[in-house]
Write a protein that holds these residues in place. Structure first.
Motif, short mmCIF file in Angstrom:
data_model
loop_
_atom_site.label_atom_id
_atom_site.label_comp_id
_atom_site.label_asym_id
_atom_site.label_seq_id
_atom_site.Cartn_x
_atom_site.Cartn_y
_atom_site.Cartn_z
N ALA A 128 1.06 -1.50 0.11
CA ALA A 128 -0.31 -0.21 0.05
C ALA A 128 1.13 1.40 -0.06
O ALA A 128 0.24 2.02 -0.10
N ILE A 129 2.06 0.67 0.10
CA ILE A 129 3.41 2.32 0.11
C ILE A 129 3.85 1.81 -0.74
O ILE A 129 5.26 1.36 -0.20
N ARG A 130 3.74 1.60 -1.76
CA ARG A 130 4.36 1.16 -3.47
C ARG A 130 5.42 1.93 -3.67
O ARG A 130 6.18 1.79 -4.62
N ASP A 131 4.96 3.69 -3.78
CA ASP A 131 5.61 4.81 -4.19
C ASP A 131 5.96 5.96 -3.79
O ASP A 131 5.24 5.56 -2.54
N ARG B 232 4.30 9.35 0.84
CA ARG B 232 4.06 10.94 1.20
C ARG B 232 2.66 10.55 1.50
O ARG B 232 2.78 11.43 2.66
N ALA B 233 2.23 10.21 1.20
CA ALA B 233 0.34 10.40 1.94
C ALA B 233 0.46 9.61 3.20
O ALA B 233 -0.38 10.34 3.73
N LYS B 234 0.73 8.53 2.78
CA LYS B 234 0.81 7.24 4.20
C LYS B 234 1.70 8.03 5.03
O LYS B 234 1.47 7.14 6.37
N THR B 235 3.00 7.72 5.29
CA THR B 235 3.92 7.92 6.05
C THR B 235 4.26 9.50 6.22
O THR B 235 4.47 9.39 7.64
N TYR B 236 4.66 10.30 5.20
CA TYR B 236 5.46 11.42 6.09
C TYR B 236 4.62 11.49 6.63
O TYR B 236 5.17 12.31 8.03
N ALA B 237 4.06 12.41 6.26
CA ALA B 237 2.17 13.20 6.86
C ALA B 237 2.29 12.51 8.63
O ALA B 237 2.89 13.74 9.62
N SER B 238 2.48 11.31 8.99
CA SER B 238 1.88 11.50 10.61
C SER B 238 3.49 10.87 10.72
O SER B 238 3.30 10.84 12.18
N SER B 239 4.45 10.59 10.24
CA SER B 239 5.74 9.74 10.83
C SER B 239 6.60 11.26 10.73
O SER B 239 7.99 11.61 11.70
N PHE B 240 6.66 12.05 10.24
CA PHE B 240 7.43 13.29 9.85
C PHE B 240 6.42 14.89 10.47
O PHE B 240 6.92 14.99 10.01
#
Length: 137
Positions: A69-72, A77-85
């Motif tokens: 689900a986080i292949r590109d 940016r949509a699924k990881t960056y906003a929440s983790s960074f």
């Protein structure tokens, strides 16, 4: 009785010696590996300082954490960056000390601990990449 106790203690020490000798030492990166990581983390931190999610995605192994689900980069940016960074985590990563380790499969990684999260950077054939976020337990 004292003689028996001494004999038992001596046997215990003899049996313990190989385990102590085989205990792993703290891993130390070679100077070349450290230099390569230093160059990578400098660029990664600059991207964080600029809050440049595209640049961070470009320094990330995709699919992220082998999640289809986080292949590109767009999904990262949509699924990881906003929440983790978050601002707090970006600041932590910019100043946090990176800890080196080598796993039993001889993978070289650096870890930065930020509160409840551990950010992992691993040496790959393409160079160092951001590879994982784990829970700091």
């Amino acid at each position: 009785m004292k003689l028996l106790l001494r004999i038992m203690l001596a046997i215990a020490l003899v049996n313990l010696a190989p385990a102590v000798a085989a205990a792993p030492k703290d891993a130390v990166a070679s100077p070349a590996l450290q230099k390569e990581f230093d160059g990578f983390i400098e660029k990664f931190r600059a991207a964080l300082k600029a809050n440049d999610s595209a640049a961070v995605a470009g320094m990330t192994r995709l699919p992220f954490m082998n999640d289809s689900a986080i292949r590109d980069a767009a999904q990262f940016r949509a699924k990881t960056y906003a929440s983790s960074f978050t601002a707090k985590n970006r600041a932590c990563l910019q100043r946090g000390k990176a800890i080196y380790d080598r796993d039993p499969d001889k993978n070289d990684s650096y870890f930065v601990f930020c509160g409840e999260l551990i950010f992992v950077f691993t040496k790959t054939p393409a160079g160092f990449l951001f590879t994982d976020i784990s829970v700091n337990d």
